[in-house]
Design a protein around this motif. Structure first.
Motif: not given
Length: 842
Positions: A23-35
């Motif tokens: 879940x932590x990795x998924x959160x990082x990938x998704x938020x970074x993609x938005x930025x």
């Protein structure tokens, strides 16, 4: 932070905030993609915001409306925090991370826009991070403390849960055993076949708690890199189509995060197994079936080769075998030795060996179940039993804590020295052997004690509950033998078995077979002098009552009903005799509010009513005995005038016979009628006999004689001119006579029964004389006194007869035809020499 608080924070962190690395990795990938996406289209997005938001919306906001906007934002913030608490998911979402990034960029680094200041270097734009971060913090804090409070408020009923993150206290001190086992596992590397370790423990010995401690130790930082841990509970999957498929799926899920290729290989093996072999585990030709399925054999080889190359050891922990059926239990053992016999794998099976052996004998017809188990399990550990002293200390701790929570005022009832002396009884060692026994007993005890603690003695109640826990069938015997139990517990040597064998009864049979049970009852008698003792009849039922049940008959309600006759009261008696007859009888037995004879007569009327309702039922015969016990106790206590009391009761039961059942009438006759006892050794005059006025010096006419050692009788021996008369003051109720008398020679003496007959105001005295030569006609003795002869049988020298006096009078047609009616027996008369062995009028 205390240990229990740390445990609660750990639950909060692992279950709601940081659920897993995935879940932590998924959160990082998704938020970074938005930025990144925003930075790529930054100019375009800024122009659109300026056009549609800044120019058209924000530019229209006046200074006066800023306070209202702030209030609106605070409301939104509160709603958002409430939503976080209800959702129990406090992980930052990708969109929230992006909003924080957006705020930070334009607040501190990019001055594209100017923001309304609110004061103290705070702008309205600052409500964005407050809305997100502060609401997150508030919701986490609120949820954590609600979780903490609920965990610290232990209920009075212990759910008997195994150790867990929320229940981490190791009361049996077995953590060292778990630590040592994990050390052994780290140093063990099975090469070709799986190693199976068995942990044998009886029911309640703490197997599941030990499993938690092993898992906890394996997950510690210094050990986590050595193991892949699979906790497989077959009971959760016992209804699935294939237990083997469920097992392989659990292994796959454990390895999927780091070993995707092995995970997919296991999945392929599981699917092939499910489709190619229906009920393969129950087949005794497993290997033959396996060879006939080339794809299945290849899949198994692939799985084995990949697991063998794992850098960590695969540890599979299997618990709750005690809950499986015999077939499912055998299937688990075959699963371990056939389907899941992988290299680099260690199985830890927690089981009750005796239970497993019975299943093997039942389903496989194995004569030696131990050998079968040894073929599967290479290493076996047995959970050590807790020492007797440790169990006692733990039991005392649990009992005190629970009682003090359930009954806050219990400190004034609690005496640790007395409790300690109780739990040192041998029967406690047999009943309370482990933590589960402690919790089950304490829970059962508290369920009853909390409701009725003010009406029982704590120490006797503990002993009663111990008997209920160990010997529930005897509790029923004790309840139904209340009189016997109370008599014994109040005796000089309670519950001591006599030298002469008793008549067989279930109660005494149980005590003869079980010395420990008898010890508990004897120990119970030590507290007889304390308040609310079970030895008091009116307290007895409290020890068997969980709470006030439907149609529970309280003492107050019964007293009001029985002392104030009404139609409503009769309705209550009709309901109680159907719904709660035992308690109704109990209330009749323990009612003693008799200040006047009239109080007893009211009681008698209600008892007559209930006696008719219960006629023929199981407990029916108890009511007449209750009545006569109370009557005789009141007579012996001299509380009322004996003659008046006797007159009132006999008039109701024997004069006016309306609604009186035969047992109730007869028990009064048999226990309160006149009798001449042949065991007298002196004159009957000294035992209440009365003589006619004018007759003196009669004492020397009475002597005691015997025909043999065992046959005694009273002899009246006087000259014929003397007539002894014994007059009854209250004899109108007497109807029947039973007599055994002796004439020493023909004509040596006479015996008469005196009675009165009436016709209006005309009264005649009649003497009925038992004789071998009866006369049906009247013989006049003197003025207004007549004699009737009655035929009796003769056995040797004794005359034996039993008859109804009223019926005997009716055989004299002369008086009956004249209209005279029997009124009362008034006494007896004796002339000459007559011996009595038995004489009863009733």
């Amino acid at each position: 932070m205390e240990k229990s608080e740390r445990a609660q924070f750990k639950i909060l962190w692992s279950s709601y905030i940081f659920k897993s690395w995935d879940t932590l990795i998924s959160l990082f990938v998704q938020s970074t993609s938005l930025v990144i996406l925003y930075l790529f289209f930054e100019k375009f997005i800024e122009s659109k915001i300026n056009t549609y938001w800044v120019s058209r919306a924000l530019s229209q906001v006046s200074i006066d409306s800023l306070d209202r906007i702030l209030i609106l934002l605070l409301i939104i913030e509160i709603i958002y925090a409430y939503y976080q608490i209800r959702a129990k998911n406090f992980t930052l979402k990708p969109i929230e991370i992006f909003i924080v990034f957006f705020y930070s960029k334009y607040r501190f680094y990019d001055y594209q826009w100017q923001f309304y200041p609110y004061g103290w270097y705070v702008n309205f734009f600052d409500t964005i991070p407050i809305l997100i971060l502060f609401s997150k913090g508030i919701s986490i804090w609120s949820f954590y403390y609600s979780l903490r409070d609920s965990s610290l408020k232990t209920g009075i009923i212990d759910p008997d849960l195994p150790l867990s993150d929320s229940n981490p206290v190791d009361e049996l001190k077995r953590e060292n055993f778990a630590n040592e086992l994990v050390v052994v596992l780290k140093e063990t590397k099975p090469s070709e076949r799986a190693l199976v370790i068995g942990i044998n423990g009886t029911w309640g010995s703490g197997k599941s708690s030990l499993q938690y401690m092993i898992s906890k130790k394996m997950r510690k930082k210094e050990n986590a890199s050595s193991f892949y841990e699979v906790n497989f509970n077959p009971w959760l999957y016992s209804k699935e189509k294939s237990l083997a498929y469920s097992f392989l799926n659990a292994v796959k899920q454990t390895l999927r995060a780091e070993q995707y290729i092995i995970s997919s290989t296991i999945n392929s093996y599981a699917v092939t197994l499910l489709h190619s072999t229906e009920n393969i585990l129950l087949s005794t030709r497993f290997f033959k079936d396996l060879k006939n399925e080339p794809s299945l054999e290849n899949e198994l080889k692939n799985v084995k080769s990949r697991i063998k190359n794992l850098k960590r050891t695969l540890v599979v922990i299997i618990d709750d075998l005690d809950r499986l059926s015999d077939e499912e239990l055998i299937e688990v053992f075959r699963l371990v030795r056939l389907i899941g016999d992988f290299p680099n794998t260690i199985y830890i099976i927690l089981y009750d060996k005796e239970y497993v052996k019975e299943a093997i004998k039942s389903k496989l017809n194995e004569h030696n179940a131990d050998i079968f188990i040894d073929k599967i399990i290479q290493v076996e550990y047995t959970i050590p039993e807790s020492s007797v002293e440790n169990v006692r200390v733990l039991f005392l701790k649990h009992l005190r804590r629970s009682v003090e929570q359930a009954v806050p005022e219990s400190k004034k009832l609690w005496n640790e020295e007395k409790i300690n002396s109780l739990i040192k009884l041998g029967i406690f060692n047999d009943c309370i052997r482990n933590v589960r026994d402690i919790k089950r007993f304490t829970n059962n005890f508290l369920l009853r004690y909390k409701s009725i603690y003010a009406h029982v003695n704590l120490y006797q109640f503990i002993l009663i509950e111990l008997v209920r826990y160990k010997y529930p069938a005897f509790i029923t015997l004790l309840f139904w033998h209340k009189e016997l139990f109370i008599r014994e517990i109040n005796g000089k040597n309670p519950f001591t078995l006599p030298d002469i064998p008793l008549a067989p009864t279930p109660f005494w049979d149980a005590l003869q077979r079980n010395a420990e049970l008898r010890t508990v009852l004897i120990r119970m008698a030590d507290f007889n002098n304390e308040e609310n003792s079970i030895s008091e009849p009116f307290n007895f039922l409290n020890y068997f009552t969980l709470t006030l049940q439907e149609d529970f008959i309280s003492d107050q309600e019964f007293t009001e009903t029985i002392t104030k006759p009404s139609e409503e009261g009769r309705v209550k008696f009709m309901r109680w005799h159907t719904t709660n007859p035992d308690m109704l009888i109990y209330r009749f037995r323990n009612f003693d509010a008799f200040k006047e004879i009239s109080d007893f007569m009211l009681f008698l009327e209600q008892l007559i009513f209930v006696d008719n309702l219960m006629s023929g039922k199981e407990s029916w015969d108890k009511l007449p005995q209750i009545f006569i016990d109370k009557y005789l106790n009141l007579v012996s206590s001299k509380k009322f005038d004996e003659n008046e009391f006797y007159h009132e009761v006999s008039k109701r039961l024997l004069g006016d016979r309306t609604g009186i059942t035969t047992p109730l009438r007869n028990i009064f006759r048999n226990n309160s009628s006149f009798s001449i006892n042949g065991a007298y050794t002196d004159s009957p005059l000294l035992h209440g006999w009365k003589v006619q006025k004018g007759i003196d010096n009669m004492s020397y006419f009475f002597t005691a004689e015997s025909d043999s050692e065992n046959v005694r009788h009273i002899v009246f021996d006087a000259p014929h001119e003397f007539l002894f008369e014994y007059d009854f003051e209250y004899g109108f109720f007497l109807r029947d006579v039973s007599c055994e008398f002796k004439l020493f020679k023909r004509g040596s003496g006479f015996f008469y029964i005196k009675l009165q007959v009436k016709k209006g105001d005309d009264v005649k005295n009649i003497l009925i004389q038992p004789s071998e030569q009866p006369s049906s006609s009247l013989g006049k003795v003197w003025d207004n006194e007549y004699i009737i002869g009655l035929n009796v049988s003769i056995i040797k020298d004794w005359r034996l007869f039993e008859f109804n006096v009223e019926n005997a009078f009716k055989t004299n047609t002369e008086l009956v035809l004249e209209g005279y009616q029997f009124h009362a027996i008034t006494g007896i008369a004796i002339r000459g020499k007559v011996g009595f062995g038995k004489f009863v009028l009733f």
